[in-house]
Write a protein that holds these residues in place. Structure first.
Motif, PDB file in Angstrom:
ATOM      1  N   ASP A 186       9.250  28.210  84.662  1.00 43.64           N
ATOM      2  CA  ASP A 186       7.908  28.712  85.177  1.00 43.64           C
ATOM      3  C   ASP A 186       6.719  28.117  84.299  1.00 43.64           C
ATOM      4  O   ASP A 186       6.919  28.282  83.254  1.00 43.64           O
ATOM      5  CB  ASP A 186       7.876  29.996  85.282  1.00 43.64           C
ATOM      6  CG  ASP A 186       8.596  30.478  86.729  1.00 43.64           C
ATOM      7  OD1 ASP A 186       8.900  29.475  87.697  1.00 43.64           O
ATOM      8  OD2 ASP A 186       8.431  31.589  87.130  1.00 43.64           O
ATOM      9  N   ARG A 187       5.516  27.913  84.877  1.00 35.89           N
ATOM     10  CA  ARG A 187       4.424  27.600  84.113  1.00 35.89           C
ATOM     11  C   ARG A 187       3.461  28.531  84.705  1.00 35.89           C
ATOM     12  O   ARG A 187       3.108  28.885  85.714  1.00 35.89           O
ATOM     13  CB  ARG A 187       3.858  26.350  84.630  1.00 35.89           C
ATOM     14  CG  ARG A 187       4.763  25.191  84.108  1.00 35.89           C
ATOM     15  CD  ARG A 187       4.492  23.949  84.928  1.00 35.89           C
ATOM     16  NE  ARG A 187       5.111  22.594  84.466  1.00 35.89           N
ATOM     17  CZ  ARG A 187       4.845  21.544  84.685  1.00 35.89           C
ATOM     18  NH1 ARG A 187       3.730  21.132  85.508  1.00 35.89           N
ATOM     19  NH2 ARG A 187       5.477  20.486  84.094  1.00 35.89           N
ATOM     20  N   ILE A 188       3.026  29.094  83.711  1.00 36.48           N
ATOM     21  CA  ILE A 188       2.372  30.593  83.914  1.00 36.48           C
ATOM     22  C   ILE A 188       0.792  30.435  83.210  1.00 36.48           C
ATOM     23  O   ILE A 188       0.643  30.000  81.942  1.00 36.48           O
ATOM     24  CB  ILE A 188       2.968  31.832  83.356  1.00 36.48           C
ATOM     25  CG1 ILE A 188       4.129  31.997  84.058  1.00 36.48           C
ATOM     26  CG2 ILE A 188       2.188  33.026  83.532  1.00 36.48           C
ATOM     27  CD1 ILE A 188       5.245  32.164  83.462  1.00 36.48           C
ATOM     28  N   PRO A 201       6.293  38.777  77.617  1.00 37.64           N
ATOM     29  CA  PRO A 201       7.319  37.927  78.236  1.00 37.64           C
ATOM     30  C   PRO A 201       7.483  36.863  77.743  1.00 37.64           C
ATOM     31  O   PRO A 201       8.778  36.363  77.722  1.00 37.64           O
ATOM     32  CB  PRO A 201       6.886  37.853  80.022  1.00 37.64           C
ATOM     33  CG  PRO A 201       5.329  38.397  79.833  1.00 37.64           C
ATOM     34  CD  PRO A 201       5.050  39.061  78.755  1.00 37.64           C
ATOM     35  N   PHE A 202       6.578  36.219  77.158  1.00 42.82           N
ATOM     36  CA  PHE A 202       6.917  34.759  76.592  1.00 42.82           C
ATOM     37  C   PHE A 202       7.574  34.789  75.354  1.00 42.82           C
ATOM     38  O   PHE A 202       8.361  34.022  74.983  1.00 42.82           O
ATOM     39  CB  PHE A 202       5.406  34.188  76.322  1.00 42.82           C
ATOM     40  CG  PHE A 202       4.714  34.240  77.637  1.00 42.82           C
ATOM     41  CD1 PHE A 202       5.347  33.745  79.024  1.00 42.82           C
ATOM     42  CD2 PHE A 202       3.401  34.615  77.763  1.00 42.82           C
ATOM     43  CE1 PHE A 202       4.359  33.609  80.022  1.00 42.82           C
ATOM     44  CE2 PHE A 202       2.504  34.559  78.905  1.00 42.82           C
ATOM     45  CZ  PHE A 202       3.251  33.923  79.906  1.00 42.82           C
ATOM     46  N   TYR A 203       7.301  35.952  74.559  1.00 39.78           N
ATOM     47  CA  TYR A 203       8.108  36.186  73.173  1.00 39.78           C
ATOM     48  C   TYR A 203       9.542  36.612  73.738  1.00 39.78           C
ATOM     49  O   TYR A 203      10.438  36.231  73.142  1.00 39.78           O
ATOM     50  CB  TYR A 203       7.451  37.308  72.356  1.00 39.78           C
ATOM     51  CG  TYR A 203       6.213  36.884  71.880  1.00 39.78           C
ATOM     52  CD1 TYR A 203       5.937  35.686  70.995  1.00 39.78           C
ATOM     53  CD2 TYR A 203       4.937  37.613  72.069  1.00 39.78           C
ATOM     54  CE1 TYR A 203       4.898  35.365  70.288  1.00 39.78           C
ATOM     55  CE2 TYR A 203       3.890  37.036  71.580  1.00 39.78           C
ATOM     56  CZ  TYR A 203       3.751  36.121  70.731  1.00 39.78           C
ATOM     57  OH  TYR A 203       2.667  35.685  70.144  1.00 39.78           O
ATOM     58  N   LEU A 204       9.671  37.587  74.517  1.00 39.15           N
ATOM     59  CA  LEU A 204      11.034  37.740  74.917  1.00 39.15           C
ATOM     60  C   LEU A 204      11.709  36.871  75.638  1.00 39.15           C
ATOM     61  O   LEU A 204      13.072  36.528  75.283  1.00 39.15           O
ATOM     62  CB  LEU A 204      11.157  38.798  75.818  1.00 39.15           C
ATOM     63  CG  LEU A 204      10.473  40.351  75.417  1.00 39.15           C
ATOM     64  CD1 LEU A 204      10.602  41.569  76.501  1.00 39.15           C
ATOM     65  CD2 LEU A 204      10.948  40.864  74.141  1.00 39.15           C
ATOM     66  N   VAL A 257      15.061  31.585  77.408  1.00 40.07           N
ATOM     67  CA  VAL A 257      14.226  31.049  78.885  1.00 40.07           C
ATOM     68  C   VAL A 257      13.027  30.123  78.303  1.00 40.07           C
ATOM     69  O   VAL A 257      12.284  30.731  77.655  1.00 40.07           O
ATOM     70  CB  VAL A 257      14.307  32.508  79.521  1.00 40.07           C
ATOM     71  CG1 VAL A 257      13.303  32.097  80.895  1.00 40.07           C
ATOM     72  CG2 VAL A 257      15.271  33.123  79.814  1.00 40.07           C
ATOM     73  N   HIS A 258      12.980  29.310  79.032  1.00 38.42           N
ATOM     74  CA  HIS A 258      11.822  28.322  78.655  1.00 38.42           C
ATOM     75  C   HIS A 258      10.657  28.795  79.812  1.00 38.42           C
ATOM     76  O   HIS A 258      10.666  28.357  81.065  1.00 38.42           O
ATOM     77  CB  HIS A 258      12.000  26.769  78.851  1.00 38.42           C
ATOM     78  CG  HIS A 258      10.920  26.104  78.720  1.00 38.42           C
ATOM     79  ND1 HIS A 258      10.307  25.434  79.645  1.00 38.42           N
ATOM     80  CD2 HIS A 258      10.255  26.003  77.395  1.00 38.42           C
ATOM     81  CE1 HIS A 258       9.346  24.480  78.911  1.00 38.42           C
ATOM     82  NE2 HIS A 258       9.211  25.071  77.443  1.00 38.42           N
ATOM     83  N   LEU A 259       9.599  28.994  79.188  1.00 41.32           N
ATOM     84  CA  LEU A 259       8.373  29.447  80.054  1.00 41.32           C
ATOM     85  C   LEU A 259       7.330  28.553  79.296  1.00 41.32           C
ATOM     86  O   LEU A 259       7.204  28.479  78.076  1.00 41.32           O
ATOM     87  CB  LEU A 259       8.006  30.681  80.302  1.00 41.32           C
ATOM     88  CG  LEU A 259       8.961  31.663  80.617  1.00 41.32           C
ATOM     89  CD1 LEU A 259       8.506  33.312  80.595  1.00 41.32           C
ATOM     90  CD2 LEU A 259       9.272  31.397  82.265  1.00 41.32           C
ATOM     91  N   ILE A 262       1.230  25.818  88.612  1.00 42.88           N
ATOM     92  CA  ILE A 262       1.246  26.975  88.015  1.00 42.88           C
ATOM     93  C   ILE A 262       1.818  27.963  88.958  1.00 42.88           C
ATOM     94  O   ILE A 262       1.473  27.976  90.137  1.00 42.88           O
ATOM     95  CB  ILE A 262      -0.113  27.274  87.543  1.00 42.88           C
ATOM     96  CG1 ILE A 262      -0.734  26.335  86.457  1.00 42.88           C
ATOM     97  CG2 ILE A 262      -0.230  28.889  87.082  1.00 42.88           C
ATOM     98  CD1 ILE A 262      -0.219  26.606  85.045  1.00 42.88           C
ATOM     99  N   SER A 263       2.889  28.769  88.536  1.00 41.17           N
ATOM    100  CA  SER A 263       3.524  29.677  89.505  1.00 41.17           C
ATOM    101  C   SER A 263       2.885  30.898  89.379  1.00 41.17           C
ATOM    102  O   SER A 263       3.187  31.840  90.364  1.00 41.17           O
ATOM    103  CB  SER A 263       4.927  29.470  89.271  1.00 41.17           C
ATOM    104  OG  SER A 263       5.356  30.015  87.783  1.00 41.17           O
ATOM    105  N   ALA A 264       2.237  31.303  88.295  1.00 40.43           N
ATOM    106  CA  ALA A 264       1.502  32.773  88.491  1.00 40.43           C
ATOM    107  C   ALA A 264       0.638  32.743  87.471  1.00 40.43           C
ATOM    108  O   ALA A 264       0.459  31.967  86.422  1.00 40.43           O
ATOM    109  CB  ALA A 264       2.593  33.768  88.051  1.00 40.43           C
ATOM    110  N   VAL A 265      -0.281  33.912  87.612  1.00 34.18           N
ATOM    111  CA  VAL A 265      -1.219  34.120  86.614  1.00 34.18           C
ATOM    112  C   VAL A 265      -0.897  35.480  85.867  1.00 34.18           C
ATOM    113  O   VAL A 265      -0.686  36.405  86.657  1.00 34.18           O
ATOM    114  CB  VAL A 265      -2.787  34.290  86.943  1.00 34.18           C
ATOM    115  CG1 VAL A 265      -3.772  34.426  85.789  1.00 34.18           C
ATOM    116  CG2 VAL A 265      -3.113  32.786  87.833  1.00 34.18           C
TER     117      VAL A 265
END
Ligand code: MRU
Length: 354
Positions: A154-156, A176-179, A185-187, A232-235
């Motif tokens: 995902d790209r956020i 969520p990006f650190y976790l 998991v690649h974000l 982008i899939s979410a903000v």
């Protein structure tokens, strides 16, 4: 494989002073400041040396505990009088983030059972430390909930800095990006630079890069093109105050991103701890919006970019109406159906857990 990340703490209690990482100077300089007087604490909050709703709350709590150590009160009544004077003073450092008032009130309540001035002094320090310790756990739980909404690849898009620097650790919108990084998991994060003070460009990119999170910087006016061209899939954003109906104050520019998200049909998430929810404030219209020094707009990094004497409007925050918010992610879970009913229920959940 689990990867751990290490970002310097933004705030630390040191018995005789508070140490803060000067967020005005990042990323150029890693400067630590020792705050010894209550005036130093007020100044650090007001001038954004420490910023971000939870970090403001933590710093104010430590500032109050520090000031109280020097009271020469001969009774609890006198002690409380001095405490309330300092609470009012620290509460005047910034108006929008409710965590400031939440933390100061929490400290005031913590000495309810104190039987002596010395005991009250110790209780204040313990309560301030507890706020910071709890915040790390709270942020991790927000991160776990938020991560459940994303999938590998995902790209956020995010704005401002709702990361480790703005909290005890992990952040809210950045948790969520650190976790994800820890879990492999690649974000991909797109960080909006966040004019006028550039918390996105200076702080979000810096801290995510330290942790090896994939981050791309854009200017604020590139958001629509980025959502379109980069899929982008979410903000996801943080919050400074969430009113009882779900309306959310956050860094200026957030409202615009919510409108874009609606236009593109992608989810718009707010990640915030319960300490940012203010049930006393009924709607977003009742949230005080800080207006800051015009120089933040007329100058960049100390250099003038606008003509001398130009009129400036510089609101530091805006309010996103709850209708535009797909979900609010807290340490006690995710809500998104009916904020007015669900927000108070989140606190009941806490009482059951505690
Ligand atoms: O003016 P700032 O930098 O204090 O504003 C910060 C924000 O708006 C953050 O998004 C918010 O406080 C959440 S921080 C976890």
């Amino acid at each position: 494989m689990t990867e751990r990340f290490m970002i310097p703490r933004s705030v630390e209690w040191n018995d005789t002073h508070i140490t803060i990482l000067n967020q005005q100077k990042l990323p150029e300089e890693t400067e630590y400041l020792e705050l010894k007087e209550i005036e130093d604490v007020w100044d650090a909050i007001s001038t954004l040396k420490v910023r971000g709703a939870p970090a403001i709350g933590m710093t104010a709590a430590y500032g109050l505990a520090l000031a109280a150590q020097r009271y020469e009160a001969s009774s609890m009544a006198e002690f409380k009088q001095q405490l309330h004077k300092d609470i009012n003073y620290l509460a005047s450092s910034r108006p929008t983030a409710v965590n400031l008032f939440w933390a100061l009130n929490r400290l005031a309540s913590s000495i309810g059972d104190a039987i002596s001035v010395n005991e009250a002094k110790t209780m204040l320090v313990h309560e301030a430390i507890r706020i910071q310790v709890e915040d790390e756990d709270v942020c991790r739980r927000i991160g776990e909930h938020a991560l459940s909404l994303f999938k590998d690849g995902d790209r956020i898009l995010t704005i401002c800095n709702a990361g480790s620097l703005a909290t005890a650790r992990y952040g809210t919108a950045l948790a969520p990006f650190y976790l994800a990084k820890e879990k492999g998991v690649h974000l991909q994060v797109f960080a909006s630079e966040t004019r006028p003070v550039l918390q996105g460009a200076r702080l979000t990119t810096w801290e995510l890069m330290q942790a090896g999170v994939d981050v791309t910087l854009i200017t604020d006016n590139m958001a629509a093109q980025t959502i379109y061209a980069k899929n982008i899939s979410a903000v996801i954003v943080g919050a400074d105050r969430i009113a009882a109906n779900g309306d959310t104050a956050n860094k200026i520019g957030t409202f615009g991103l919510a409108l874009l998200a609606q236009s593109f049909g992608i989810p718009f998430y707010v990640a915030a701890p319960l300490s940012t929810i203010d049930l006393e404030t009924k709607t977003g219209r009742d949230i005080p919006i800080e207006e800051r020094n015009p120089e933040e707009v007329t100058h960049i990094a100390g250099k003038r970019i606008a003509p001398e004497g130009v009129e400036v409007y510089n609101p530091a925050f805006d309010v996103t109406p709850h209708e535009l918010i797909t979900a609010i992610i807290t340490e006690n879970g995710i809500i998104g159906e009916n904020y007015e009913a669900e927000l108070p229920a989140l606190f009941e959940k806490s009482e059951q857990v505690g």
